[in-house]
Scaffold this motif. Structure first.
Motif, PDB file in Angstrom:
ATOM      1  N   VAL A  73       0.844  -1.192   0.000  1.00  0.00           N
ATOM      2  CA  VAL A  73       0.000   0.000   0.000  1.00  0.00           C
ATOM      3  C   VAL A  73       0.880   1.243   0.000  1.00  0.00           C
ATOM      4  CG1 VAL A  73      -1.720   1.324   1.278  1.00  0.00           C
ATOM      5  CG2 VAL A  73      -1.877  -1.164   1.191  1.00  0.00           C
ATOM      6  N   ALA A  74       0.545   2.190  -0.867  1.00  0.00           N
ATOM      7  CA  ALA A  74       1.211   3.490  -0.874  1.00  0.00           C
ATOM      8  C   ALA A  74       0.359   4.473  -0.092  1.00  0.00           C
ATOM      9  CB  ALA A  74       1.405   3.985  -2.306  1.00  0.00           C
ATOM     10  N   LEU A  75       0.965   5.146   0.864  1.00  0.00           N
ATOM     11  CA  LEU A  75       0.288   6.156   1.669  1.00  0.00           C
ATOM     12  C   LEU A  75       0.796   7.523   1.235  1.00  0.00           C
ATOM     13  CD1 LEU A  75       0.495   4.462   5.187  1.00  0.00           C
ATOM     14  CD2 LEU A  75      -1.387   4.390   3.550  1.00  0.00           C
ATOM     15  N   LEU A  76      -0.093   8.339   0.703  1.00  0.00           N
ATOM     16  CA  LEU A  76       0.285   9.669   0.242  1.00  0.00           C
ATOM     17  C   LEU A  76       0.106  10.629   1.403  1.00  0.00           C
ATOM     18  CD1 LEU A  76      -1.437   9.697  -3.281  1.00  0.00           C
ATOM     19  CD2 LEU A  76       0.747   8.675  -2.579  1.00  0.00           C
ATOM     20  N   GLY A  77       1.201  10.996   2.053  1.00  0.00           N
ATOM     21  CA  GLY A  77       1.148  11.848   3.229  1.00  0.00           C
ATOM     22  C   GLY A  77       0.994  13.311   2.855  1.00  0.00           C
ATOM     23  N   ARG A  78       0.054  13.996   3.527  1.00  0.00           N
ATOM     24  CA  ARG A  78      -0.106  15.422   3.284  1.00  0.00           C
ATOM     25  C   ARG A  78       1.032  16.224   3.903  1.00  0.00           C
ATOM     26  NH1 ARG A  78      -5.581  13.766   3.863  1.00  0.00           N
ATOM     27  NH2 ARG A  78      -5.444  13.883   6.134  1.00  0.00           N
ATOM     28  N   SER A  79       1.705  15.654   4.891  1.00  0.00           N
ATOM     29  CA  SER A  79       2.840  16.325   5.509  1.00  0.00           C
ATOM     30  C   SER A  79       3.819  15.280   6.014  1.00  0.00           C
ATOM     31  CB  SER A  79       2.385  17.211   6.674  1.00  0.00           C
ATOM     32  OG  SER A  79       2.039  16.433   7.796  1.00  0.00           O
ATOM     33  N   ARG A  80       5.105  15.671   6.074  1.00  0.00           N
ATOM     34  CA  ARG A  80       6.118  14.758   6.595  1.00  0.00           C
ATOM     35  C   ARG A  80       5.874  14.482   8.074  1.00  0.00           C
ATOM     36  NH1 ARG A  80      10.823  12.826   4.966  1.00  0.00           N
ATOM     37  NH2 ARG A  80      10.828  14.066   3.070  1.00  0.00           N
ATOM     38  N   VAL A  81       5.349  15.481   8.802  1.00  0.00           N
ATOM     39  CA  VAL A  81       5.084  15.295  10.229  1.00  0.00           C
ATOM     40  C   VAL A  81       4.079  14.164  10.447  1.00  0.00           C
ATOM     41  CG1 VAL A  81       4.096  16.363  12.290  1.00  0.00           C
ATOM     42  CG2 VAL A  81       5.666  17.662  10.858  1.00  0.00           C
ATOM     43  N   GLY A  82       2.990  14.178   9.668  1.00  0.00           N
ATOM     44  CA  GLY A  82       1.973  13.147   9.824  1.00  0.00           C
ATOM     45  C   GLY A  82       2.484  11.773   9.448  1.00  0.00           C
ATOM     46  N   ALA A  83       3.241  11.686   8.358  1.00  0.00           N
ATOM     47  CA  ALA A  83       3.778  10.395   7.929  1.00  0.00           C
ATOM     48  C   ALA A  83       4.762   9.854   8.952  1.00  0.00           C
ATOM     49  CB  ALA A  83       4.446  10.549   6.561  1.00  0.00           C
ATOM     50  N   SER A  84       5.603  10.734   9.504  1.00  0.00           N
ATOM     51  CA  SER A  84       6.558  10.301  10.523  1.00  0.00           C
ATOM     52  C   SER A  84       5.841   9.842  11.779  1.00  0.00           C
ATOM     53  CB  SER A  84       7.520  11.445  10.860  1.00  0.00           C
ATOM     54  OG  SER A  84       8.287  11.813   9.733  1.00  0.00           O
ATOM     55  N   ALA A  85       4.735  10.510  12.120  1.00  0.00           N
ATOM     56  CA  ALA A  85       3.962  10.118  13.297  1.00  0.00           C
ATOM     57  C   ALA A  85       3.356   8.735  13.107  1.00  0.00           C
ATOM     58  CB  ALA A  85       2.869  11.148  13.585  1.00  0.00           C
ATOM     59  N   LEU A  86       2.873   8.446  11.917  1.00  0.00           N
ATOM     60  CA  LEU A  86       2.308   7.123  11.659  1.00  0.00           C
ATOM     61  C   LEU A  86       3.377   6.044  11.833  1.00  0.00           C
ATOM     62  CD1 LEU A  86       0.019   5.286  10.787  1.00  0.00           C
ATOM     63  CD2 LEU A  86       0.644   5.740   8.407  1.00  0.00           C
ATOM     64  N   ALA A  87       4.558   6.276  11.291  1.00  0.00           N
ATOM     65  CA  ALA A  87       5.643   5.311  11.453  1.00  0.00           C
ATOM     66  C   ALA A  87       5.989   5.137  12.927  1.00  0.00           C
ATOM     67  CB  ALA A  87       6.873   5.771  10.671  1.00  0.00           C
ATOM     68  N   ALA A  88       5.976   6.232  13.695  1.00  0.00           N
ATOM     69  CA  ALA A  88       6.286   6.166  15.127  1.00  0.00           C
ATOM     70  C   ALA A  88       5.244   5.361  15.887  1.00  0.00           C
ATOM     71  CB  ALA A  88       6.400   7.574  15.707  1.00  0.00           C
ATOM     72  N   VAL A  89       3.981   5.474  15.491  1.00  0.00           N
ATOM     73  CA  VAL A  89       2.913   4.675  16.113  1.00  0.00           C
ATOM     74  C   VAL A  89       3.159   3.195  15.842  1.00  0.00           C
ATOM     75  CG1 VAL A  89       0.468   4.065  15.915  1.00  0.00           C
ATOM     76  CG2 VAL A  89       1.131   6.453  16.189  1.00  0.00           C
ATOM     77  N   LEU A  90       3.442   2.861  14.591  1.00  0.00           N
ATOM     78  CA  LEU A  90       3.597   1.456  14.224  1.00  0.00           C
ATOM     79  C   LEU A  90       4.819   0.814  14.868  1.00  0.00           C
ATOM     80  CD1 LEU A  90       2.663   1.606  10.428  1.00  0.00           C
ATOM     81  CD2 LEU A  90       1.239   0.920  12.348  1.00  0.00           C
ATOM     82  N   LEU A  91       5.834   1.615  15.172  1.00  0.00           N
ATOM     83  CA  LEU A  91       7.049   1.086  15.785  1.00  0.00           C
ATOM     84  C   LEU A  91       7.036   1.189  17.308  1.00  0.00           C
ATOM     85  CD1 LEU A  91       9.603   2.506  13.212  1.00  0.00           C
ATOM     86  CD2 LEU A  91       8.971   0.110  13.506  1.00  0.00           C
ATOM     87  N   GLY A  92       5.945   1.725  17.867  1.00  0.00           N
ATOM     88  CA  GLY A  92       5.816   1.758  19.310  1.00  0.00           C
ATOM     89  C   GLY A  92       6.418   2.960  19.987  1.00  0.00           C
TER      90      GLY A  92
END
Length: 241
Positions: free
Chosen positions: A66-85
């Motif tokens: 799945v490709a996730l088109l992030g509206r901002s780098r902050v939001g995309a980085s936050a999603l990665a941080a959630v998934l990694l704990g």
């Protein structure tokens, strides 16, 4: 293949979390194959604003890309941080129906890995940078991971060589680490590239191919139109977050 942005209507948005992830309970890690589900997610960096991920309700069985088109780098980085704990969240982020927050961090990171374009490299050889993922790996194992990740430099090359740390080199080493660790779910965070950057897209396509058989979340920071972004042909679904 579905290469058009889609979103699904979410249920009532939950309250925002107040703190970063800490004090997780140690629920047993479910057995593979792994199915990741994300829905109604909200989070925030400590002291920052609430970050929501729109209406996305995402189900990823093993091997889905799945490709996730992030509206901002902050939001995309936050999603990665959630998934990694690294960040707590409200909503649904489950691994085989078990909330990620209920799993030990080391268990989560033994299933989900990040291949970042700015991955940290230690001041040693490429081989030793990859071997941190599995210290008991043989030289043949390390060489295979490097080859599969498209690293075409000798394993004993040192990372102070500019050919390693520029372009896709740093991220390829991170991917080799993930391949050596045999992580079933990968987050591939692409660098900022402009439309029509054929060289960058070709390198990204090679990285996606190297992750064959694994669940892949490709986080893209550039605004793209599905019909004008050939890289999207390599994924099964596209979502805006």
């Amino acid at each position: 293949m579905d290469a058009s942005p889609r979103s699904r209507r979410a249920r009532r948005a939950p309250a925002a979390p107040d703190t970063p992830a800490a004090g997780r309970r140690s629920a047993p890690l479910p057995p593979p194959p792994y199915e990741l589900r994300l829905a109604d997610l909200r989070t925030r960096w400590p002291g920052g604003e609430v970050i929501g991920f729109g209406d996305a309700d995402l189900l990823l069985p093993q091997g889905r890309r799945v490709a996730l088109l992030g509206r901002s780098r902050v939001g995309a980085s936050a999603l990665a941080a959630v998934l990694l704990g690294f960040l707590d969240y409200q909503g649904i982020a489950t691994l085989n129906d078990v909330q990620l927050r209920d799993l030990a961090d080391e268990d989560v990171r033994g299933v989900i890995g990040l291949c970042a374009h700015d991955a940290h490299l230690f001041d040693t050889t490429i081989a030793e940078n990859v071997r941190v993922a599995r210290p008991d790996a043989t030289d043949e194992d390390v060489a295979r991971a490097l080859r599969d990740a498209g690293v075409d430099l000798p394993p004993d090359s040192r990372v102070d060589d500019q050919s390693v740390v520029v372009g896709a080199g740093r991220r390829r080493v991170a991917l080799a680490r993930a391949l050596l660790a045999d992580l079933p779910i990968l987050i591939l965070d692409e660098p900022d590239t402009g439309p029509g950057d054929d060289g960058a897209d070709a390198a990204l396509a090679e990285l996606i191919a190297a992750a064959d058989g694994r669940t892949l979340l490709l986080i893209m920071h550039r605004a793209v139109l599905p019909g004008a972004a050939p890289i999207l042909r390599h994924v099964d679904e596209v979502l805006e977050i």
